[in-house]
Design a protein around this motif. Structure first.
Motif, PDB file in Angstrom:
ATOM      1  N   GLN A  60       0.821  -1.214   0.000  1.00 58.99           N
ATOM      2  CA  GLN A  60       0.000   0.000   0.000  1.00 58.99           C
ATOM      3  C   GLN A  60       0.853   1.262   0.000  1.00 58.99           C
ATOM      4  O   GLN A  60       0.391   2.329  -0.366  1.00 58.99           O
ATOM      5  CB  GLN A  60      -0.913   0.064   1.231  1.00 58.99           C
TER       6      GLN A  60
ATOM      7  N   THR B 142      -3.450   1.865 -13.428  1.00 57.31           N
ATOM      8  CA  THR B 142      -4.156   0.604 -13.229  1.00 57.31           C
ATOM      9  C   THR B 142      -4.310  -0.115 -14.548  1.00 57.31           C
ATOM     10  O   THR B 142      -3.959   0.404 -15.594  1.00 57.31           O
ATOM     11  CB  THR B 142      -5.544   0.860 -12.629  1.00 57.31           C
TER      12      THR B 142
ATOM     13  N   SER C 125     -15.904  -7.998  -9.662  1.00 57.94           N
ATOM     14  CA  SER C 125     -15.558  -7.282  -8.448  1.00 57.94           C
ATOM     15  C   SER C 125     -14.073  -6.927  -8.429  1.00 57.94           C
ATOM     16  O   SER C 125     -13.684  -5.820  -8.067  1.00 57.94           O
ATOM     17  CB  SER C 125     -15.931  -8.147  -7.259  1.00 57.94           C
ATOM     18  N   LEU C 126     -13.249  -7.868  -8.849  1.00 59.23           N
ATOM     19  CA  LEU C 126     -11.806  -7.610  -8.925  1.00 59.23           C
ATOM     20  C   LEU C 126     -11.506  -6.519  -9.945  1.00 59.23           C
ATOM     21  O   LEU C 126     -10.685  -5.641  -9.716  1.00 59.23           O
ATOM     22  CB  LEU C 126     -11.065  -8.888  -9.297  1.00 59.23           C
TER      23      LEU C 126
ATOM     24  N   SER D 125     -13.381  -4.179 -10.884  1.00 62.34           N
ATOM     25  CA  SER D 125     -13.836  -2.912 -10.349  1.00 62.34           C
ATOM     26  C   SER D 125     -12.851  -2.361  -9.328  1.00 62.34           C
ATOM     27  O   SER D 125     -12.546  -1.165  -9.293  1.00 62.34           O
ATOM     28  CB  SER D 125     -15.212  -3.145  -9.753  1.00 62.34           C
ATOM     29  N   LYS D 126     -12.315  -3.246  -8.491  1.00 60.74           N
ATOM     30  CA  LYS D 126     -11.340  -2.800  -7.499  1.00 60.74           C
ATOM     31  C   LYS D 126     -10.056  -2.311  -8.140  1.00 60.74           C
ATOM     32  O   LYS D 126      -9.375  -1.437  -7.618  1.00 60.74           O
ATOM     33  CB  LYS D 126     -11.025  -3.936  -6.534  1.00 60.74           C
ATOM     34  N   ALA D 127      -9.706  -2.931  -9.258  1.00 57.85           N
ATOM     35  CA  ALA D 127      -8.485  -2.517  -9.949  1.00 57.85           C
ATOM     36  C   ALA D 127      -8.763  -1.317 -10.840  1.00 57.85           C
ATOM     37  O   ALA D 127      -7.883  -0.854 -11.543  1.00 57.85           O
ATOM     38  CB  ALA D 127      -7.940  -3.679 -10.773  1.00 57.85           C
ATOM     39  N   SER D 128      -9.981  -0.821 -10.791  1.00 61.62           N
ATOM     40  CA  SER D 128     -10.467   0.257 -11.650  1.00 61.62           C
ATOM     41  C   SER D 128     -10.062   0.086 -13.113  1.00 61.62           C
ATOM     42  O   SER D 128      -9.516   0.991 -13.726  1.00 61.62           O
ATOM     43  CB  SER D 128     -10.071   1.626 -11.115  1.00 61.62           C
TER      44      SER D 128
END
Length: 489
Positions: free
Chosen positions: A54, A394, A438-439, A441-444
């Motif tokens: 992070q 991304t 979902s993945l 989306s999280k990784a945009s």
RNA sequence: GUGGCUAUAGCUCAGUUGGUUAGAGCAUCGGUUUGUGGUACCGGGGGUCGUGGGUUCAAGUCCCAUUAGCCACCCCA
């Protein structure tokens, strides 16, 4: 197949965990709770830390800026070893300094060599300069590096035993313009990265002026000696210059009337110093003369400087010229520094070291200037001031697959897309489409490609626009071209 | 190296004058939805309360030691 596996795993995964904790809990009472000393928690050594995923975005950001600015100013990259002969550091940094006397990681190797982990870069870079005959290159040689350094100090916020610096050295020229250029570069780097800084600057002159000054200072302090704080009294003989740095109020009062080193500079040193300041004025770099600035390493001569996170009063108060306002720019920046605990934090510094190279056995009279900036502190300040940094690049597209045949095809398709220069990601360990979306989306990801049984039969693929929520089906052959067009911006 | 403060789930924290099976939010996993995410609802897992010792009928809570973090000194990056 896939659906059968999932339910089979669940109970298996759930049960073992509770069992372990139960055993541990019941084991407590009988008294034998600690039969295995091997349970001892392994943890970070003091002053060491992990830089977790992070946090990497900050490091990428700072290292990117480092690389950019170094290239722009014409520096060549050099990397020197983490371990060097102990003597290298003792001779350059100087015995009697804290860095050498108490903060070095030193040890003996199996071959019985006395070595040390580098506590700074300059000594190693200077050694490399000499060892590889860089005096035969066009002068000056400008070198930069970054990496881990080690100091066995007591940790605090922004202070670690293993830490990182960006480092620059200009070897082979006495030109004052280079001192100024180096300072300007450091200032610009910190500004680029979003930090309002003030340059503190002083001149230490030659070793000779230093000697004279030390004597004058001691003469001045002698009558007041008993009133100095304890550490200053100890330093009186050992390292009197450092008394100037004392934070003790009483000591500072006494120092008010102390002689200033600038008054002891010989003509040449004075001229050099004045020249540096003129160049700085010319480049619009705001600075503050700081007659008490003395760097902790013995090898410095002439120019010494430091970058300090601008404390509120300097920004708000006596306007240090327009340039200061420029860098702070938004008023929010000022307010944040003001309320922040990091205001006044030293981010880096450097100075001239005209005698170091010769002292290490290089050509006589090889002048040099250097600078180092602490990366942990820069990042700490960036985070503290909430500097906005460009979001991580991304993935452009996420490749989702449903079913065994589609999965196999996806493997190949992934590679085709990657080779076509499209930033693609996927997770072929997932079966459900909802998981994969979902993945994505999280990784945009901008688009998700959906490849399932139906599409495999038609030889098509679905392109889903994640932001719009719309999607269309196209032929697989047209995929690469379509995506390239869509991502063109 | 000296002094002070702190330590409860992956993260941020709550936990009454010591008293039953230690909680919340976020995160994670699963379900509602075996081919449609970012929202919603339901459910699950995850804590030797930093570690070791002591006091007590009873300790996350009190005492001691130790380790680590933070703060000041020191030093600097």
């Amino acid at each position: 197949m896939a659906t059968k596996k999932v339910p089979a795993k669940k109970p298996a995964a759930k049960k073992p965990a509770p069992k372990v904790t139960k055993l541990a809990a019941t084991g407590e009472k009988p008294k034998a709770a600690k039969p295995k000393g091997s349970k001892k928690k392994l943890q970070l050594l003091r002053g060491m830390r992990d830089i977790l995923p992070q946090e990497q975005m900050y490091w990428d950001y700072v290292r990117g800026a480092l690389d950019q600015v170094s290239r722009a100013y014409g520096y060549s990259r050099i990397d020197v070893p983490v371990v060097e002969e102990l003597q290298l550091f003792k001779r350059t940094i100087g015995e009697g300094t804290d860095v050498v006397d108490k903060e070095m990681y030193e040890f003996e190797t199996k071959g019985e060599d006395q070595v040390a982990l580098r506590p700074e870069f300059t000594a190693g870079v200077a050694r490399a300069f000499i060892e590889h005959g860089m005096m035969n290159q066009p002068q000056p040689v400008k070198l930069w590096t970054d990496g881990a350094l080690f100091r066995y100090d007591r940790p605090q916020a922004g202070r670690y035993r293993q830490f990182h610096q960006g480092n620059w050295e200009i070897i082979g020229s006495p030109q004052a313009a280079l001192d100024a250029e180096l300072i300007a570069m450091g200032y610009n780097f910190l500004s680029d990265v979003g930090l309002p800084v003030t340059v503190l600057i002083n001149s230490l002159g030659t070793p000779d002026t230093r000697k004279q000054y030390v004597n004058a200072l001691k003469d001045y302090l002698k009558p007041h000696r008993k009133q100095l704080d304890e550490t200053s009294q100890e330093r009186f003989n050992k390292n009197p210059l450092r008394i100037l740095d004392s934070k003790d109020e009483r000591t500072q009062e006494i120092l008010e009337g102390a002689p200033q080193i600038v008054d002891f500079l010989d003509d040449e040193s004075r001229e050099h110093f004045m020249s540096v300041l003129e160049y700085l004025d010319e480049s619009g770099i705001p600075y503050r003369l700081e007659s008490r600035l003395v760097r902790g390493l013995d090898y410095y001569s002439h120019t010494a400087f430091e970058f300090v996170l601008t404390p509120p009063e300097v920004v708000a108060g006596e306007a240090t010229e327009d340039a200061a306002a420029d860098t702070v720019d938004a008023e929010t920046g000022e307010a944040k520094v003001a309320e922040s605990s990091v205001a006044g934090m030293a981010l880096g510094g450097g100075g001239r070291y005209n005698y170091l190279v010769e002292q290490l056995g290089g050509p006589a009279g090889t002048p040099a200037v250097g600078m180092a900036i602490g990366l942990e502190r820069v990042i700490l300040a960036i985070r503290e001031l909430k500097v906005e940094i460009a979001p991580e690049p991304t993935a452009d597209v996420f490749l989702a697959q449903i079913g065994e045949t589609a999965r196999k095809r996806a493997l190949k398709l992934f590679e085709e897309l990657r080779k076509a220069g499209i930033a693609v990601m996927s997770n072929i360990s997932k079966n459900r489409l909802s998981d994969q979306l979902s993945l994505a989306s999280k990784a945009s990801a901008k688009y998700t490609l959906i490849l399932g049984q139906k599409e495999m039969i038609d030889n098509t693929i679905i392109i889903r626009d994640m932001a719009a929520g719309s999607q269309e089906t196209i032929d697989q052959e047209k995929l690469v071209a379509t995506l390239q067009k869509a991502l063109k911006k």
